[in-house]
Design a protein around this motif. Structure first.
Motif, mmCIF file in Angstrom:
data_model
loop_
_atom_site.group_PDB
_atom_site.id
_atom_site.type_symbol
_atom_site.label_atom_id
_atom_site.label_comp_id
_atom_site.label_asym_id
_atom_site.label_seq_id
_atom_site.Cartn_x
_atom_site.Cartn_y
_atom_site.Cartn_z
ATOM 1 N N GLN A 78 0.827 -1.212 0.000
ATOM 2 C CA GLN A 78 0.000 0.000 0.000
ATOM 3 C C GLN A 78 0.859 1.259 0.000
ATOM 4 O O GLN A 78 0.523 2.259 -0.627
ATOM 5 N N HIS A 79 2.001 1.184 0.668
ATOM 6 C CA HIS A 79 2.900 2.347 0.682
ATOM 7 C C HIS A 79 3.622 2.469 -0.650
ATOM 8 O O HIS A 79 3.728 3.561 -1.210
ATOM 9 N N LEU A 80 4.060 1.340 -1.192
ATOM 10 C CA LEU A 80 4.771 1.373 -2.476
ATOM 11 C C LEU A 80 3.853 1.862 -3.596
ATOM 12 O O LEU A 80 4.272 2.633 -4.470
ATOM 13 N N MET A 81 2.586 1.424 -3.554
ATOM 14 C CA MET A 81 1.649 1.821 -4.606
ATOM 15 C C MET A 81 1.286 3.306 -4.498
ATOM 16 O O MET A 81 1.165 3.996 -5.501
ATOM 17 N N ALA A 82 1.092 3.766 -3.257
ATOM 18 C CA ALA A 82 0.796 5.189 -3.064
ATOM 19 C C ALA A 82 1.954 6.026 -3.606
ATOM 20 O O ALA A 82 1.757 7.074 -4.229
ATOM 21 N N LEU A 83 3.150 5.497 -3.385
ATOM 22 C CA LEU A 83 4.360 6.131 -3.907
ATOM 23 C C LEU A 83 4.333 6.157 -5.432
ATOM 24 O O LEU A 83 4.514 7.202 -6.065
ATOM 25 N N SER A 84 4.110 4.995 -6.024
ATOM 26 C CA SER A 84 4.067 4.882 -7.489
ATOM 27 C C SER A 84 3.066 5.857 -8.092
ATOM 28 O O SER A 84 3.359 6.548 -9.066
ATOM 29 N N ASP A 85 1.872 5.890 -7.508
ATOM 30 C CA ASP A 85 0.809 6.738 -8.061
ATOM 31 C C ASP A 85 1.109 8.218 -7.887
ATOM 32 O O ASP A 85 0.431 9.060 -8.461
ATOM 33 N N THR A 123 4.777 9.907 -11.196
ATOM 34 C CA THR A 123 3.906 8.765 -11.220
ATOM 35 C C THR A 123 4.549 7.612 -11.976
ATOM 36 O O THR A 123 5.099 7.800 -13.052
ATOM 37 N N PHE A 124 4.451 6.429 -11.385
ATOM 38 C CA PHE A 124 4.974 5.202 -11.953
ATOM 39 C C PHE A 124 3.813 4.268 -12.271
ATOM 40 O O PHE A 124 2.793 4.282 -11.586
ATOM 41 N N CYS A 125 4.020 3.440 -13.273
ATOM 42 C CA CYS A 125 3.040 2.401 -13.590
ATOM 43 C C CYS A 125 3.241 1.232 -12.622
ATOM 44 O O CYS A 125 4.362 0.920 -12.232
ATOM 45 N N LYS A 126 2.132 0.556 -12.252
ATOM 46 C CA LYS A 126 2.232 -0.626 -11.390
ATOM 47 C C LYS A 126 3.098 -1.716 -12.004
ATOM 48 O O LYS A 126 3.606 -2.580 -11.297
ATOM 49 N N PHE A 127 3.193 -1.715 -13.333
ATOM 50 C CA PHE A 127 3.951 -2.791 -13.977
ATOM 51 C C PHE A 127 5.457 -2.626 -13.775
ATOM 52 O O PHE A 127 6.228 -3.494 -14.141
ATOM 53 N N ASP A 128 5.844 -1.503 -13.177
ATOM 54 C CA ASP A 128 7.238 -1.348 -12.766
ATOM 55 C C ASP A 128 7.585 -2.263 -11.592
ATOM 56 O O ASP A 128 8.764 -2.530 -11.348
ATOM 57 N N THR A 129 6.563 -2.687 -10.848
ATOM 58 C CA THR A 129 6.821 -3.311 -9.535
ATOM 59 C C THR A 129 6.401 -4.771 -9.451
ATOM 60 O O THR A 129 6.233 -5.316 -8.367
ATOM 61 N N LEU A 166 11.175 -2.097 -10.619
ATOM 62 C CA LEU A 166 11.646 -0.894 -9.932
ATOM 63 C C LEU A 166 10.912 -0.740 -8.611
ATOM 64 O O LEU A 166 9.690 -0.710 -8.574
ATOM 65 N N PHE A 167 11.673 -0.610 -7.545
ATOM 66 C CA PHE A 167 11.088 -0.507 -6.215
ATOM 67 C C PHE A 167 11.599 0.758 -5.521
ATOM 68 O O PHE A 167 12.235 1.607 -6.157
ATOM 69 N N GLU A 168 11.326 0.839 -4.208
ATOM 70 C CA GLU A 168 11.670 2.068 -3.499
ATOM 71 C C GLU A 168 13.156 2.416 -3.611
ATOM 72 O O GLU A 168 13.527 3.587 -3.717
ATOM 73 N N ARG A 169 14.016 1.383 -3.658
ATOM 74 C CA ARG A 169 15.454 1.662 -3.774
ATOM 75 C C ARG A 169 15.759 2.357 -5.103
ATOM 76 O O ARG A 169 16.569 3.277 -5.187
ATOM 77 N N ASP A 170 15.064 1.916 -6.177
ATOM 78 C CA ASP A 170 15.306 2.509 -7.491
ATOM 79 C C ASP A 170 14.710 3.918 -7.572
ATOM 80 O O ASP A 170 15.279 4.819 -8.170
ATOM 81 N N LEU A 171 13.571 4.069 -6.937
ATOM 82 C CA LEU A 171 12.959 5.400 -6.909
ATOM 83 C C LEU A 171 13.856 6.384 -6.171
ATOM 84 O O LEU A 171 14.065 7.521 -6.618
ATOM 85 N N ALA A 172 14.398 5.934 -5.052
ATOM 86 C CA ALA A 172 15.303 6.808 -4.294
ATOM 87 C C ALA A 172 16.503 7.196 -5.158
ATOM 88 O O ALA A 172 16.896 8.366 -5.233
ATOM 89 N N THR A 199 7.774 5.962 3.777
ATOM 90 C CA THR A 199 7.038 6.779 4.742
ATOM 91 C C THR A 199 6.153 7.808 4.033
ATOM 92 O O THR A 199 5.052 8.116 4.492
ATOM 93 N N ILE A 200 6.624 8.330 2.921
ATOM 94 C CA ILE A 200 5.756 9.219 2.122
ATOM 95 C C ILE A 200 4.506 8.436 1.704
ATOM 96 O O ILE A 200 3.378 8.926 1.806
ATOM 97 N N GLY A 201 4.717 7.186 1.232
ATOM 98 C CA GLY A 201 3.576 6.349 0.859
ATOM 99 C C GLY A 201 2.610 6.186 2.020
ATOM 100 O O GLY A 201 1.390 6.297 1.855
#
Lengths: 627, 627
Positions: B500-507, B510-516, B522-528, B546-548
């Motif tokens: 739920q946190h990763l998806m809130a982050l993606s949205d 904005t990232f597509c869910k198919f990244d994850t 691509l996950f939080e480490r890649d986003l960072a 935490t933002i998520g």
């Protein structure tokens, strides 16, 4: 008019024509009573309405302008006997043809309108917000219909009846309504009348209602209609005899059993069933969409109009498969042809589904089929970039919805076959006259139509003179539908002119055409008898036919006044020979070219226009300034 | 903001969020720039929009009132890399759930919006006549759209682009539009985004547009997006490496080949394919509507969103038979399930036809299928008087049209599954949460959904935490979808909360869910890494999660503020055991009942409501008055 005077008129048996005039711009409601002398010149229905339209509708107006008027008229015999007399006629300036049209429907509306106290309604102006007109026991009101606007004809009928206090039951009151096609000003939108999905289809009258923001009309009352005749007992006896005869006529029984679609196999057998936009006159798959086949497989109920001894209404249902639909649909031969054979569509379920859609969305089924046929032809010629094929009904379902809501290419199709063909540079893809497409008979195989279609005042019409009456049914005498000898052409002209007068009469009385199909049916002699018995008149059958001629000339004068469609023309496709089937090799050229001269001579017309002498003979001098 | 300041912001690489606020009541257009500190708390997209919505949308208003607002937001990474980053998010008060919703779509809109100079658009008020908003190279105008109102989404997209000077080509500019479903305020109407029939479907945002008389938005510009990063060369190199990895991931390749519908057979095989309104989890005819079968027979083109290395968009066509339609349709697994298995409909052509209709008329395909399923169930129980059957798609075509135009029974269906079930007294016929129906996975067979569906803030949702990621794909670790041991429940809770946190982050990025979906995704480490390289930040993966969490709590606070849907509830049907298929005998009760306690504990919530401590931990003290 006070109630006392109203009753006095009834007691004196004066044959008057009571009209309520509703101006939707000013919300003014006025009563008008046309006196017996005018009724004896134009009767009611189509006749009186056309006369008023010629006098009242300003020359050159846009049919969608508030100045256009809608005449919704019953006639002096409507609902007054157990004959097929419950037709309601609509007259207006047509958005499809740009000139006068008349169109009528059966059901209970004419009957209920008269019982509500009126013979006719005239609607003019334009409402600010959607409204409907309610006539309840002589009380007329304009009521808000914003909550009903947008509904399809079935739901709208129900909603109007609920709003007016009739529990949504269309057997309890008369209702007229339009669907999205009319609201969105499709030029081929009709008006649906209660009960059982009846339509005043042709000419786009539904769009005129739409342009006035008039969603519907509800009528109901309890006036004793027999109070209108001089001798109630004698009237019932004499009209009853005629009803008995009509009920026992062969055509009445056949119509009751199969409905109008008994014609499918018959017309195909003579090679006159227009197929694939009048490419030919023979459809290989006709049997599958015939009245016999549909009766056996899809007809669920049979009904009749108010007080009709024939009862020809066939309600169909498709209960499974991809073309299944919810509820039942009224279906006719013309609809089955236009959405079947003329589209090369031999799938009865697809045909019935398209009919149901047309009924619900509020299209004239004939013009809808004409327009789809034109579209398929344009697509096949590469003029329209959509993948349409003869005999492939699936994409047409969406197209009909697109037309109703004017989405995408549906916007062009909603304008009707004539404008569609012209816009895409293929005039031959329009097969009709005066801007309205031809119905379900190929005039190259049933040649009487080579004259009656093209001379029909409302354009592209089979009901102003129905030549199969003599060509197929032999009434009043049998004529070979393919013959072209000078004698035969003369005979056709004579019969077409006679029929045009008889039909104008019927539509003004108002009588159903099915009264006049059989040797045991009802003709001018019977109408004269009814008038004389009922109203104490002394009219002769010949005088009645002259009324028919007067009406026909009044309609033609509307074209003259507008300077539009005065000349009668054969569309290019019918100049070609029929390529296949029993009438192979025949064209409509000779019957039209030679017949039209005889026809003009018989009418006292020059180039489609009445002469001054003709107007004088018919007592229409008041319109001489139009010539 | 002057052009000079605009450029300065770019040159300084300040990560700001530029919004244009358009008030359709007053026609006032204002620019707002949210500064880097706010962006670092909520990023953009769903996060920033939800934060603003919580602050700005007055409590208790009707979602159709002019006071409701539409947030149409891209995010800080949108269109900025050849990753799957071109999602556009819409946030509003939902007419379906009566509380906050967020919904997003791919395509070229987010990319074009940013190139036009903005990260987001806020629409408020209500226009007097239909309008559209045009943003062209930073210039914003409100333009008349009366001539486009009424058009279906395909024709509307074209007409908007023509009006705006893009020759009707949706590849040239970004377009958002609604169809008749949105115009007529169906509570399940979506917003179509260019290009290729993409939808921000869920929650009825299309109807909010309709209520504001906003037919569409067109965006176009040429801003150099690479000017937004600190080091163009390094950015391209580093984001390029990730793009390479993403492109080569197994799921990316499978999605490119079959699209999302590769899931049909997989989900059916585990017994989690909801069938006949969640009656069971196994559909006998799944193979016929599977991605493999449809790929082979109906897929005509494959496309991708702007700058996406996956390109999963499958465009189908049905070229013959009764369900033939004109043009091509974008289709997805969820749509195929909702209009296929969930209606017992194994006819792929009928499914694709229904999808095309939904796309053209502007419905959320998931809720459309939910609603039709509810209607069939009500009909079979005798509560609705229409002949509907499982596996009989034919009458549904008309029903969808009736819904779009609110005709007859369509008026009830247009309100969506929840209100339909309630109105006819069958609460169990609604299978969803917070008033929104559940998507294409049965939580009795894929038990992660027993937690993620019901806790989803927007209601009935699979995208706030997509449990098949671990239950089927084993990312980040494999969990048995049927297990119910205390350890397994603990694991599910942990993964749901994380997702739920990763998806809130993606949205919000904005990232597509198919990244994850893939271990190589691509996950939080890649986003960072992307944020730190791109914007010179020093953010950790943990901070991003935490933002998520902050975003997820903000959304929940909206429900708390409205006093609506705060508690998470399992719908009655899922308390029954699955009667057939591989997951036979399983229910969702245990996972839900025990999991929800763990879940609330993990979140620092009580009865679905954040505590003050939780708000403080997340820096949301400003909302403490809502508790």
């Amino acid at each position: 008019m006070t109630t006392i005077f109203k009753n006095l008129v009834d007691v004196l048996h004066m044959v008057v024509f009571r009209v309520v005039r509703v101006d939707l711009s000013t919300q003014k409601i006025t009563e008008e009573v046309y006196k017996e002398d005018l009724v004896r010149r134009f009767l009611g229905g189509r006749g009186l309405a056309s006369y008023l339209a010629l006098k009242e509708i300003p020359r050159g107006i846009d049919p969608y302008s508030p100045s256009n008027k809608l005449y919704i008229f019953a006639g002096p015999l409507s609902g007054l006997a157990t004959l097929a007399t419950s037709r309601i006629t609509v007259v207006t300036k047509s958005p499809l043809t740009g000139s006068l049209t008349h169109t009528n429907a059966g059901g209970n509306f004419a009957y209920m309108l008269r019982k509500a106290g009126y013979e006719g309604i005239i609607v003019e102006g334009k409402a600010e917000e959607p409204v409907y007109i309610l006539i309840k026991e002589g009380e007329v009101s304009i009521r808000p219909a914003k909550h009903i606007w947008g509904k399809w004809t079935g739901a709208a009928t129900k909603a109007l009846l609920e709003d007016a206090g009739f529990e949504g039951d269309e057997r309890k009151a008369g209702v007229a309504t339009i669907g999205p096609a009319g609201e969105n000003l499709s030029r081929i939108a009709g008006i649906r009348f209660s009960d059982y999905e009846r339509f005043a289809g042709r000419g786009g009258a539904g769009a005129v209602m739409g342009s006035k923001r008039l969603k519907g009309i509800v009528v109901w009352g309890t006036r004793d209609l027999y109070s209108l005749v001089v001798d109630r007992r004698r009237w019932i006896e004499e009209s009853g005899k005629l009803a008995q005869r009509l009920a026992n006529a062969g055509t009445s029984k056949a119509l009751h059993t199969y409905g109008t679609n008994l014609l499918m196999n018959i017309i195909n057998a003579v090679g006159g069933l227009p197929t694939r936009n009048f490419e030919t006159g023979y459809f290989e798959e006709a049997e599958k969409i015939s009245g016999e086949h549909i009766k056996q497989n899809y007809v669920a109920e049979v009904h009749g109009c108010a007080q009709c001894p024939i009862a020809c209404t066939q309600m169909v249902e498709v209960k499974s498969g991809p073309y299944k639909f919810i509820g039942k649909a009224k279906y006719e031969y013309e609809s089955t042809w236009s959405l079947g054979a003329n589209l090369g569509n031999g799938n009865p379920e697809a045909v019935l589904k398209l009919i149901k859609l047309a009924n619900e969305l509020g299209f004239d089924t004939i013009s809808l089929g004409n327009t789809l046929a034109t579209a398929i032809e344009l697509a096949k010629k590469g003029k329209l970039n959509i993948p349409l094929e003869w005999g492939d009904p699936a994409p047409l379902i969406d197209l009909v919805y697109k037309m109703a809501y004017r989405d995408g290419i549906g916007d062009d199709l909603a304008e009707g076959d004539y404008r569609l063909a012209m816009k895409y540079g293929e005039p031959e893809a329009f097969v009709g006259s005066r801007g309205q497409g031809f119905p379900a008979y190929d005039p190259r195989a049933l040649k009487g139509f080579a004259l009656s279609y093209v001379t029909a005042n409302r354009g592209g019409d089979h009901l102003e003179a129905y030549s199969p009456t003599w060509e197929v049914l032999g009434v009043p005498e049998k004529v070979d539908p393919l013959c072209e000898s000078p004698e035969c052409i003369k005979k056709q002209v004579k019969l077409v002119v006679y029929a045009q007068h008889l039909m104008a009469l019927s539509d003004s009385v108002t009588f159903c055409k099915f009264d006049t199909l059989d040797k045991d049916g009802l003709f001018e002699r019977d109408l004269a008898h009814l008038f004389n018995v009922g109203f104490g008149w002394d009219v002769t059958p010949e005088e009645l036919l002259t009324i028919g001629e007067r009406i026909f000339n009044v309609e033609r004068l509307f074209h003259v006044k507008e300077g539009r469609w005065v000349k009668d023309e054969l569309p290019p496709r019918l100049r070609k020979e029929i390529p296949t089937g029993p009438a192979k090799g025949h064209s409509a050229v000779k019957m039209f070219e030679e017949g039209i001269k005889e026809y003009y001579a018989a009418r006292g017309w020059v180039d489609g226009k009445p002469t001054y002498e003709t107007l004088r003979r018919l007592g229409l001098e008041e319109f001489q300034h139009l010539l």
